[in-house]
Design a protein around this motif. Structure first.
Motif, PDB file in Angstrom:
ATOM      1  N   UNK A  46       6.782  -0.723   4.325  1.00  0.00           N
ATOM      2  CA  UNK A  46       6.863  -1.314   5.666  1.00  0.00           C
ATOM      3  C   UNK A  46       6.809  -0.295   6.801  1.00  0.00           C
ATOM      4  N   UNK A  47       6.145   0.844   6.563  1.00  0.00           N
ATOM      5  CA  UNK A  47       5.832   1.766   7.648  1.00  0.00           C
ATOM      6  C   UNK A  47       4.326   1.635   7.889  1.00  0.00           C
ATOM      7  N   UNK A  48       3.849   2.057   9.026  1.00  0.00           N
ATOM      8  CA  UNK A  48       2.477   1.721   9.421  1.00  0.00           C
ATOM      9  C   UNK A  48       1.409   2.221   8.454  1.00  0.00           C
ATOM     10  N   UNK A  49       1.387   3.512   8.139  1.00  0.00           N
ATOM     11  CA  UNK A  49       0.340   4.034   7.253  1.00  0.00           C
ATOM     12  C   UNK A  49       0.472   3.497   5.838  1.00  0.00           C
ATOM     13  N   UNK A  50       1.696   3.393   5.346  1.00  0.00           N
ATOM     14  CA  UNK A  50       1.906   2.890   3.994  1.00  0.00           C
ATOM     15  C   UNK A  50       1.504   1.420   3.897  1.00  0.00           C
ATOM     16  N   UNK A  51       1.797   0.651   4.940  1.00  0.00           N
ATOM     17  CA  UNK A  51       1.399  -0.751   4.946  1.00  0.00           C
ATOM     18  C   UNK A  51      -0.119  -0.870   4.994  1.00  0.00           C
ATOM     19  N   UNK A  52      -0.780  -0.030   5.778  1.00  0.00           N
ATOM     20  CA  UNK A  52      -2.251  -0.040   5.823  1.00  0.00           C
ATOM     21  C   UNK A  52      -2.823   0.267   4.447  1.00  0.00           C
ATOM     22  N   UNK A  53      -2.296   1.290   3.798  1.00  0.00           N
ATOM     23  CA  UNK A  53      -2.765   1.671   2.467  1.00  0.00           C
ATOM     24  C   UNK A  53      -2.506   0.537   1.465  1.00  0.00           C
ATOM     25  N   UNK A  54      -1.309  -0.037   1.501  1.00  0.00           N
ATOM     26  CA  UNK A  54      -0.961  -1.132   0.589  1.00  0.00           C
ATOM     27  C   UNK A  54      -1.879  -2.331   0.793  1.00  0.00           C
ATOM     28  N   UNK A  55      -2.172  -2.659   2.040  1.00  0.00           N
ATOM     29  CA  UNK A  55      -3.027  -3.813   2.328  1.00  0.00           C
ATOM     30  C   UNK A  55      -4.488  -3.537   1.969  1.00  0.00           C
ATOM     31  N   UNK A  56      -4.946  -2.298   2.141  1.00  0.00           N
ATOM     32  CA  UNK A  56      -6.301  -1.944   1.689  1.00  0.00           C
ATOM     33  C   UNK A  56      -6.408  -2.125   0.177  1.00  0.00           C
ATOM     34  N   UNK A  57      -5.387  -1.705  -0.556  1.00  0.00           N
ATOM     35  CA  UNK A  57      -5.382  -1.886  -2.007  1.00  0.00           C
ATOM     36  C   UNK A  57      -5.280  -3.378  -2.355  1.00  0.00           C
ATOM     37  N   UNK A  58      -4.504  -4.122  -1.595  1.00  0.00           N
ATOM     38  CA  UNK A  58      -4.410  -5.583  -1.799  1.00  0.00           C
ATOM     39  C   UNK A  58      -5.777  -6.236  -1.606  1.00  0.00           C
ATOM     40  N   UNK A  59      -6.435  -5.866  -0.513  1.00  0.00           N
ATOM     41  CA  UNK A  59      -7.712  -6.504  -0.175  1.00  0.00           C
ATOM     42  C   UNK A  59      -8.825  -6.134  -1.143  1.00  0.00           C
ATOM     43  N   UNK A  60      -8.651  -5.034  -1.869  1.00  0.00           N
ATOM     44  CA  UNK A  60      -9.647  -4.581  -2.852  1.00  0.00           C
ATOM     45  C   UNK A  60      -9.119  -4.672  -4.285  1.00  0.00           C
ATOM     46  N   UNK A  61      -7.990  -5.338  -4.474  1.00  0.00           N
ATOM     47  CA  UNK A  61      -7.334  -5.380  -5.780  1.00  0.00           C
ATOM     48  C   UNK A  61      -8.248  -5.923  -6.877  1.00  0.00           C
ATOM     49  N   UNK A  62      -9.011  -6.961  -6.580  1.00  0.00           N
ATOM     50  CA  UNK A  62      -9.856  -7.566  -7.605  1.00  0.00           C
ATOM     51  C   UNK A  62     -10.866  -6.572  -8.161  1.00  0.00           C
TER      52      UNK A  62
END
Length: 158
Positions: A46-62
């Motif tokens: 829940x910090x800005x860069x970590x959330x961006x990285x986590x969401x990029x991995x989420x959006x490309x998880x498949x």
């Protein structure tokens, strides 16, 4: 400050791990055997860069699932914080807690780093791909968040 951290390289045996997971249970290196895994170490949920990285991995998880990878994020956050991070960001992959920093240190993802001109000890944002036999197939320290997915696509042939 500690001495220079471990630097893993392609072909090295992946260090052992045994960490609690968000949502319950644990993950060990033995659990990952037989299929490739992507471990990404990040400083704080829940910090800005970590959330961006986590969401990029989420959006490309498949893309990772389709290639057989199990994705696991590792941070020093306690499990309840990881549970909240998964819920707030709708993360489809596992998050593991390494409050002692022992696994991070074994992977070279904990050590001295420069934060805004000051040397501090902490998480070195790092990503590792581990093959089905438990060997490092990709290692990147000081991951640049904006280029993380493109780098993985290139290096892992995704």
């Amino acid at each position: 400050m500690t001495s220079a951290p471990v630097k893993l390289a392609v072909g090295d045996a992946a260090p052992a791990l045994d960490l609690p997971l968000a949502g319950g249970g644990r993950v060990t290196l033995e659990d990952l055997a037989g299929a490739p895994a992507l471990l990404w170490f990040y400083p704080a949920a829940n910090t800005s860069l970590c959330t961006k990285q986590a969401c990029d991995l989420r959006d490309n998880h498949q893309m990772f699932v389709d290639a057989g990878y199990r994705v696991i994020g590792v941070s020093p956050d306690p499990v309840p914080e990881l549970d909240r991070f998964i819920a707030e960001q709708d993360l489809p992959y596992d998050l593991a807690s390494d409050e002692s920093h022992a696994v991070m240190a074994a992977y070279g993802a904990w050590g001295e780093k420069n934060m805004y001109g000051k040397l501090v000890e902490g998480v070195i944002r790092s990503t590792f791909a581990i093959d089905a036999e438990g060997r490092i197939e990709f290692a990147k320290y000081r991951v640049g968040t904006p280029k993380h997915i493109a780098l993985l696509q290139e290096k892992l042939g995704l």
